[in-house]
Design a protein around this motif. Structure first.
Motif, PDB file in Angstrom:
ATOM      1  N   ARG A  22       5.637  -8.505   0.789  1.00  0.00           N
ATOM      2  CA  ARG A  22       4.845  -9.593   1.336  1.00  0.00           C
ATOM      3  C   ARG A  22       3.366  -9.260   1.304  1.00  0.00           C
ATOM      4  O   ARG A  22       2.536 -10.075   0.901  1.00  0.00           O
ATOM      5  CB  ARG A  22       5.274  -9.837   2.781  1.00  0.00           C
ATOM      6  CG  ARG A  22       5.830 -11.236   3.016  1.00  0.00           C
ATOM      7  CD  ARG A  22       6.167 -11.389   4.460  1.00  0.00           C
ATOM      8  NE  ARG A  22       5.119 -10.760   5.295  1.00  0.00           N
ATOM      9  CZ  ARG A  22       4.730 -11.230   6.468  1.00  0.00           C
ATOM     10  NH1 ARG A  22       5.303 -12.308   6.957  1.00  0.00           N
ATOM     11  NH2 ARG A  22       3.814 -10.606   7.163  1.00  0.00           N
ATOM     12  N   SER A  23       3.041  -8.035   1.723  1.00  0.00           N
ATOM     13  CA  SER A  23       1.627  -7.677   1.794  1.00  0.00           C
ATOM     14  C   SER A  23       1.006  -7.608   0.411  1.00  0.00           C
ATOM     15  O   SER A  23      -0.170  -7.897   0.234  1.00  0.00           O
ATOM     16  CB  SER A  23       1.465  -6.323   2.484  1.00  0.00           C
ATOM     17  OG  SER A  23       2.145  -6.316   3.700  1.00  0.00           O
ATOM     18  N   ARG A  32      -4.927  -4.821  -0.297  1.00  0.00           N
ATOM     19  CA  ARG A  32      -4.448  -5.582   0.861  1.00  0.00           C
ATOM     20  C   ARG A  32      -3.805  -4.662   1.888  1.00  0.00           C
ATOM     21  O   ARG A  32      -3.222  -3.643   1.551  1.00  0.00           O
ATOM     22  CB  ARG A  32      -3.420  -6.622   0.418  1.00  0.00           C
ATOM     23  CG  ARG A  32      -4.034  -7.680  -0.455  1.00  0.00           C
ATOM     24  CD  ARG A  32      -2.989  -8.629  -0.957  1.00  0.00           C
ATOM     25  NE  ARG A  32      -3.566  -9.562  -1.912  1.00  0.00           N
ATOM     26  CZ  ARG A  32      -4.273 -10.633  -1.572  1.00  0.00           C
ATOM     27  NH1 ARG A  32      -4.490 -10.906  -0.308  1.00  0.00           N
ATOM     28  NH2 ARG A  32      -4.752 -11.436  -2.505  1.00  0.00           N
ATOM     29  N   GLY A  85      -1.195  -9.979   1.775  1.00  0.00           N
ATOM     30  CA  GLY A  85      -1.710  -9.220   2.922  1.00  0.00           C
ATOM     31  C   GLY A  85      -3.184  -9.506   3.160  1.00  0.00           C
ATOM     32  O   GLY A  85      -3.871 -10.091   2.329  1.00  0.00           O
ATOM     33  N   LYS A  86      -3.646  -9.063   4.333  1.00  0.00           N
ATOM     34  CA  LYS A  86      -5.054  -9.232   4.673  1.00  0.00           C
ATOM     35  C   LYS A  86      -5.909  -8.414   3.704  1.00  0.00           C
ATOM     36  O   LYS A  86      -5.599  -7.249   3.468  1.00  0.00           O
ATOM     37  CB  LYS A  86      -5.260  -8.742   6.104  1.00  0.00           C
ATOM     38  CG  LYS A  86      -6.462  -9.293   6.787  1.00  0.00           C
ATOM     39  CD  LYS A  86      -6.336  -9.057   8.301  1.00  0.00           C
ATOM     40  CE  LYS A  86      -6.949  -7.764   8.693  1.00  0.00           C
ATOM     41  NZ  LYS A  86      -6.521  -6.673   9.274  1.00  0.00           N
ATOM     42  N   ASP A 104       7.952  -5.847   4.059  1.00  0.00           N
ATOM     43  CA  ASP A 104       6.540  -5.758   4.392  1.00  0.00           C
ATOM     44  C   ASP A 104       5.717  -5.443   3.142  1.00  0.00           C
ATOM     45  O   ASP A 104       4.691  -6.077   2.879  1.00  0.00           O
ATOM     46  CB  ASP A 104       6.355  -4.674   5.460  1.00  0.00           C
ATOM     47  CG  ASP A 104       4.940  -4.664   6.014  1.00  0.00           C
ATOM     48  OD1 ASP A 104       4.184  -5.621   5.741  1.00  0.00           O
ATOM     49  OD2 ASP A 104       4.584  -3.704   6.717  1.00  0.00           O
ATOM     50  N   MET A 141      -1.060  -3.637   4.822  1.00  0.00           N
ATOM     51  CA  MET A 141       0.306  -3.955   5.234  1.00  0.00           C
ATOM     52  C   MET A 141       0.263  -4.358   6.695  1.00  0.00           C
ATOM     53  O   MET A 141      -0.709  -4.118   7.399  1.00  0.00           O
ATOM     54  CB  MET A 141       1.219  -2.746   5.020  1.00  0.00           C
ATOM     55  CG  MET A 141       1.534  -2.508   3.552  1.00  0.00           C
ATOM     56  SD  MET A 141       2.529  -1.043   3.244  1.00  0.00           S
ATOM     57  CE  MET A 141       4.161  -1.597   3.670  1.00  0.00           C
ATOM     58  N   SER A 142       1.372  -4.963   7.143  1.00  0.00           N
ATOM     59  CA  SER A 142       1.375  -5.509   8.497  1.00  0.00           C
ATOM     60  C   SER A 142       1.618  -4.398   9.524  1.00  0.00           C
ATOM     61  O   SER A 142       2.575  -3.638   9.410  1.00  0.00           O
ATOM     62  CB  SER A 142       2.465  -6.576   8.596  1.00  0.00           C
ATOM     63  OG  SER A 142       2.971  -6.614   9.909  1.00  0.00           O
TER      64      SER A 142
END
Ligand code: HEA
Ligand code: HEA
Ligand code: CUA
Ligand SMILES: [Cu+2]
Lengths: 637, 328, 200
Positions: A505-506, A432, A510-511, A502, A434-435
């Protein structure tokens, strides 16, 4: 002897991709459940544990830094008493150096080196598992003693006689020394694994001049560990001997010498800082190349600079001892050698700048951290050059000027690249992204907060503020700057908090990243994110320095490896010509038990020398259990 | 923006540093040479940093012109080689400058005065050695030296490693058990210069200060003459009583007051304590009140130090403080 | 990702000895670590020597007998050691078995002599720094002998077990022989330091 085998071996030759993947993952995956997790020898799993553990220690060490900054914000503050303060700065320094900076760099090596050289596991994977348990227990030892108000209080270099039997009563200095032994053991183990992985397990065709720069830097780091760590091993053991069985190494009254400690410690301690810095330099080289969208400028000079730094590192230790009264001429030699190291450092900086200049920089978060690194590391390096001058150092040694220097090189020079590296490889490790938004905020706050916190320390040092003081008197002109520094540290901490938020969460949401989100050039991006237990479906064949940038019609790979046993390719040292299909050990619980046995012995020996004698029996037993062949396919030949 | 703030800080650094204990407030022969070197090196290194930053900004902000990669690459090779060459030159220059200053700091041939400095946890003992042994005297935490003269300090430690550092006068030098180091001081201007132990030495490392009082030769001689004398015999009733308490309690076991029966050596020599500006290694100004506070509970003011709390009545305390005060 | 097979490795051996074996390199790396340790210990010996007004400190020079016999014994053990290594390369199981038994004895014998070396120093570890460093040098080397002894014993058992006749085991035997040579070579400078430097 293949003839002995009942079943014909199953190779990957002609197998369908999905069938192949099923077989490989059956062979390589850890068994599920708690014991499976304890027994795993997958380098990626162990590296991830290492990294998380190291970052937990960064948080703990950082919280201690915050406590120190609160105490120092006002003159004669009463937030901490001197005893607690001394424990805190010692634990902060020791945690950051031995439990965060060195292990995290090793952990990155454990994760990345096997992937970057295109193999399926690190060499000696059981030793690798062992090394993790050892460092974990070493860290717990230090932090449990801290919780019990019995942490070491003699500074991270524990000068005798303050740490000796006469002036260091209790078990505090022993805990420090034994914590060092734990970290040494694990670092040495990892170093051996890295050297052998890089020498022998490179994908066919990855000749010396095609090794990725990060791998080069890790290789040099591993050699520094191998040559330098025995010194600290000797130091910590003799300190314990002096304290426990009354040897006289450091007692001047009986022919010992207090300066002997300093020589031995710094003979390790200086190379230690390059153990931390060189991996960071490897990360910078990788990130700069990827985001400049071109191969690195000056590959060969960079490799030479890494090696030169590694060699020079052993000729500098006296620059930590400029005011102990050694002969002036000898000291000036160490000024010259310390200044000389600016040349390989300069080569590195200039090559990175040239790569950026030649390329088309893409300003992602990893590259931002690298830019921040260049700005701050050059300041830290230059203050290093300043304190390398004997007369300059006579004034600023043991002041906040030095504190500023080493935070600039440690945080600016190693932690910035590390954070960049986390942003860069996080997609590989977790699958994933990270932002980018939070990443920019984290970078901005950390960069700003860091400089506001540590730049004024140079001035405090010149204004005469010594380090390791738990307080200072109101009539001294240091109060204003100290308050400013403490407030700035909050900005720094808030940046770190954003970084951790971050990351957490990721990790969860995450994406999705895909195998190669940055379009990078090195082999780790040739496999899925996160990579499967066996790393590569087929071991790649390397035909260029950036295999993924120069591939024309698909990735060149090998065939013919067996899939029903853990098998990888061993290749020659220089040209990486394949030599054997070697097996890689299976999961085993024995490294865990061996680590427990070793820890019992080491911790016991803080209290009685007999622990060494009795403690070695369980160690021998667990080691035999570890190495005794179990008659699996991996044992065939 | 960042450059501006650093320039501001630098300006602040040059101007705003005239504290009592500052490298940049140089008043000793050695410190002046060091300050010149320090400023020169800082200047050179700042210039190097600005050049690298210019290179960084131009690398990042460069308009990508469409010249062939080969040409750019060749240009870059030339620039990088040049920069490496310049680095060699700069560090060689800095090494030579540094070596030059080191030589200027070498020991004085023929010092005027030799003082044995003995550091212990957490105070300083000074023994003014005189060839005529009867003229030798001992004092603590306050060093008087004549200006313009080379003073040789013989540095010893009584326990762990300490470091003698008076930044306005000279660089620091460690005091190491089992070894002896030499440091030469020469104050060029009269003044009171603060110094502080610079090597971590345990609990009260933070409160191990000292003062160097550099004064004209005549003043210095007058002071030394006073120090050589035996302690004064108190005449005032309170102080007389204080002397008796001092001799009766443990005090005399640790402290020397020449001319009395007190000859302990664990603590500072108190023969002329009344003449010192501060007590307990720079911790407190020397007043009757602070003396009383110190004696009443040294562990509260300087936790962990080696003077124990001696239980005293408030009368005894007042008397002791009065006695200490008259020991000029 | 698209793949293009360019190399067939199925003909490679499933394990090889010497420089083609990771275990051999691991042994070398550990020897490098320990060699650095020995070199450092010797440097410290000379450092303390350079500080002392008289060397040995408050003790006569050590007695030569036990240490010299031990040195001779160690040197003599090189011959069977190299033979075992050769036999392992030739995969001669019976010879390797006998050789390992001999080597186990030859690794145990120095330990018996070592017991007499400590008193031959005429100084205890806690008397002075000289005593501390010579005891440490002896102790450091003794742990290496013990480690190799245990290693050899376990290997001997293995060679008699069903796991014995295997290229991996022969490689282990070779590595073990290499390590024993290292233990011997590392002893020589220590021997000179401990026994002859005080006689300078
Ligand atoms: C990652 C860690 C790291 C790194 C990379 C460095 C790098 C350097 N350090 Fe630092 N150092 C520490 C960590 C590190 N240090 C720590 C932790 C301590 C304190 C320990 C303690 O006391 O607690 C310390 C202390 C320390 C001291 C002792 C100070 C004292 O105690 O009084 C000295 C003295 O010489 C020194 C020198 C140097 C030098 C010359 C470099 C060089 O490698 C720097 C080279 C880099 C550059 C010079 C910048 C890039 C070059 C160019 C852009 C080219 C142009 C340059 C010129 C023309 C000069 N360091
Ligand atoms: C890699 C090494 C490293 C790092 C990263 C740091 C980081 C910091 N250090 Fe450290 N420091 C050392 C290595 C390091 N230090 C060493 C070796 C010494 C010498 C010790 C000695 O003298 O023996 C020293 C000494 C030292 C001193 C001198 C003490 C003295 O001499 O008396 C000071 C004083 O300000 C200080 C401050 C700081 C600060 C403010 C940070 C900041 O960068 C810290 C930033 C904060 C964090 C990283 C934590 C953030 C996270 C949270 C708050 C939790 C959030 C949680 C979740 C979201 C889950 N350090
Ligand atoms: Cu004495 Cu610090
Ligand atoms: Cu250093």
């Amino acid at each position: 002897m293949i003839e002995d085998r009942k079943r014909p071996p199953l190779t990957d030759d002609g197998l369908d991709d999905s069938v192949l993947e099923r077989h490989l993952s059956q062979t390589w995956s850890a068994s599920p459940g708690f014991w499976g997790a304890l027994a795993t020898v997958d380098h990626k799993v162990i590296a991830r544990r290492y990294i998380v553990t190291a970052f937990v220690f960064l948080i703990l060490g950082g919280l201690l830094a915050v406590a120190m900054r609160i105490q120092l914000a006002w003159p004669e503050a009463r937030f901490l008493d001197p005893d607690r303060y001394n424990q805190i700065f010692t634990t902060h320094g020791s945690t950051m150096m031995f439990l965060f900076a060195v292990p995290v760099m090793e952990a990155m090596a454990i994760y990345l080196v096997p992937l970057m050289v295109g193999t399926r596991n690190i060499a000696f994977p059981r030793l690798n598992a062992f090394s993790y348990w050892i460092i974990l227990i070493g860290g717990l030892l230090l932090w449990i003693s801290f919780a019990l108000d019995a942490a070491p209080d003699v500074g991270w270099f524990a000068y005798v006689p303050l740490s000796g039997p006469e002036y260091g009563p209790g078990k505090r200095a022993d805990i420090w020394a034994q914590m060092i032994t734990f970290t040494e053991l694990s670092a040495l183990a990892v170093a051996v694994e890295i050297v052998v992985t890089v020498f022998k397990q490179r994908a066919p065709g990855m000749s010396l001049d095609r090794i990725p720069l990060l791998v080069w830097s890790m290789l040099v780091m591993a050699f520094i560990v191998i040559m330098a760590m025995p010194a600290i091993m000797f130091a910590s053991s003799t300190l314990i001997l002096d304290r426990l069985v009354e040897t006289q190494f450091y007692n001047p009254a009986e022919g010992g010498d207090a300066l002997l400690w300093q020589h031995v410690f710094w003979f390790f301690g200086h190379p230690e800082v390059y153990i931390i810095f060189l991996p960071a330099a490897g990360m910078v080289s990788t990130i700069v190349a990827t985001f400049s969208r071109r191969p690195i400028f000056g590959y060969l000079p960079l490799v030479m600079a890494f090696i030169a730094t590694g060699i020079l590192a052993f000729g500098l230790w006296v620059h930590h001892m400029f005011v102990v009264g050694l002969p002036r001429l000898g000291e000036s030699f160490f000024t010259a050698s310390s200044m000389a190291i600016a040349v390989p450092a300069g080569i590195q900086i200039f090559c990175w700048l040239a790569t950026l200049w030649l390329g088309r920089p893409v300003f992602t978060t990893p590259l931002l951290f690298v830019i921040g690194f260049i700005v701050t590391f050059v300041i830290g390096g230059l203050t290093g050059v300043m304190v390398a001058s004997v007369p300059f150092d006579a004034q600023v040694h043991d002041t906040y000027f030095v504190v500023a220097h080493f935070h600039y090189v440690l945080v600016g020079g190693a932690v910035f690249p590390l954070l960049g590296a986390i942003y860069y490889w996080f997609p590989k490790m977790t699958g994933r992204m990270m932002s980018e938004t939070l990443g920019r905020w984290a970078f901005g706050l950390i960069f700003l907060g860091f400089n506001l916190t540590f730049f004024p320390m140079h001035i405090l040092g010149l204004q005469g503020m010594p380090r390791r003081v738990y307080t200072y008197q109101p009539e001294l002109p240091w109060a204003g700057l100290n308050l400013f520094i403490s407030l700035s540290a909050l900005v720094l901490v808030s940046g770190f908090v954003i970084f951790f938020i971050d990351a957490l969460r990721s990790w969860r949401s995450g994406k999705p990243a895909g195998p190669d989100p940055w379009s990078a050039g090195t082999l780790e991006w040739a496999t899925a994110s996160p990579p499967p237990a066996y790393n590569f479906r087929r071991i790649p064949v390397v035909e260029a320095r950036e295999p993924l940038w120069s591939r024309s019609e698909g990735l060149a790979v090998t065939k013919g490896l067996q899939v029903d046993r853990r098998e990888l390719i061993v290749s020659s040292v220089v040209e990486a010509l394949p030599e054997a299909r070697e097996s890689s050990p299976r999961d085993s619980i024995w490294p865990f038990w061996a680590a427990i046995a070793t820890s019992l012995m080491l911790i016991g020996s803080i209290f009685t020398p007999w622990a060494v004698v009795w403690g070695s029996i369980p160690i021998a037993v667990t080691l035999i259990g570890w190495f005794w062949p179990k008659g699996t396919v991996e044992d065939t030949s | 923006m960042k450059c501006n703030s650093i320039l501001l800080l630098l300006a602040f650094l040059i101007s705003g540093c005239s504290g009592a204990q500052s490298v940049l407030n140089a008043n000793g022969h050695a410190a002046i040479a060091l300050k010149e070197l320090i400023l020169a090196i800082v200047l050179v290194c700042s210039a190097v940093w600005f050049l690298v930053m210019i290179a960084l900004v131009s690398a990042l902000a460069r308009r990508r012109i469409r010249e062939s990669d080969a040409i750019s690459e060749r240009k870059a090779t030339v620039v990088v080689s040049g920069a490496v060459g310049a680095t060699v030159l700069v560090v060689s220059g800095l090494t030579i400058a540094s070596f030059h200053t080191t030589r200027a700091l070498s020991e004085a041939e023929d010092p005027e005065l030799t003082i044995v400095v003995r550091a212990q946890q957490w105070w300083w003992q000074f023994t003014y050695v005189d060839p005529r042994s009867t003229e030798t005297f001992v004092t603590a935490n306050e060093l008087h030296i004549p200006i313009g003269k080379d003073v040789r300090l013989r540095l010893e430690s009584g326990d762990v490693i300490h470091s003698f550092w008076v930044p306005s006068l000279a660089g620091k030098q460690d005091l190491i058990p089992g070894r002896e180091n030499i440091l030469t001081l020469r104050a060029e201007r009269p003044g009171v210069y603060r110094g502080q132990c610079a090597e971590f030495c345990g609990l009260q490392h933070s409160h191990m200060a000292l003062f160097v009082i550099a004064e004209g030769v005549a003043d210095y001689e007058r002071w030394a003459e006073g120090q050589r004398r035996m302690s004064v015999d108190p005449s005032e009733a309170e102080a007389v009583a204080g002397k008796a308490v001092f001799m009766a309690r443990q005090c005399a076991a640790c402290h020397t007051i020449r001319g009395t029966g007190a000859s302990g050596t664990t603590g500072p020599d108190l023969t002329h304590i009344g003449s010192r500006r501060t007590i307990a290694a720079g911790l407190l100004e020397n007043t009757r009140g602070s003396l009383a506070a110190w004696i009443a509970d040294p562990q509260k003011l300087k936790p962990g130090n080696n003077m124990p709390l001696v239980p005293l009545t408030s009368d005894e305390l007042r008397q002791l403080a009065a006695y200490m005060e008259v020991l000029k | 990702m698209k793949e293009r097979v360019v190399l067939d490795v199925s003909k490679l051996p499933m394990h090889d000895m010497g420089i083609a074996s990771p275990a051999w390199w691991g042994t070398c790396a550990f020897m490098l670590i320990e060699g650095s340790g020995f070199a450092l210990a010797i440097a410290i010996y000379f450092y303390l020597f350079s500080l002392a007004p008289k060397w040995p400190i408050d003790a006569p020079s050590p007695d030569l007998f036990a240490g010299t016999v031990l040195t001779a014994l160690l040197l003599a053990s090189i011959v069977p050691n190299i033979l075992v290594s050769r036999w392992a390369k030739a995969r001669a199981l019976a010879k390797v078995r006998i050789g390992l038994i001999v080597m186990s004895l030859l690794a145990a014998a120095p330990l018996a002599l070592r017991i007499f070396e400590f008193p031959a120093m005429h100084v205890s570890w806690d008397e002075n720094a000289y005593g501390s460093i010579v005891w440490t040098l002896l102790g450091l080397h003794t742990t290496h002998i013990i480690t190799d002894l245990i290693d050899t014993l376990v290997l001997t058992c293995l060679m008699f077990s069903r796991h014995g006749d295997n290229t991996r085991r022969y490689g282990d035997v070779e590595d073990n022989a290499l390590y024993w040579n290292f233990v011997i070579v590392a002893w020589l400078p220590l021997y000179v330091c401990i026994y002859w430097v005080p006689r300078l």
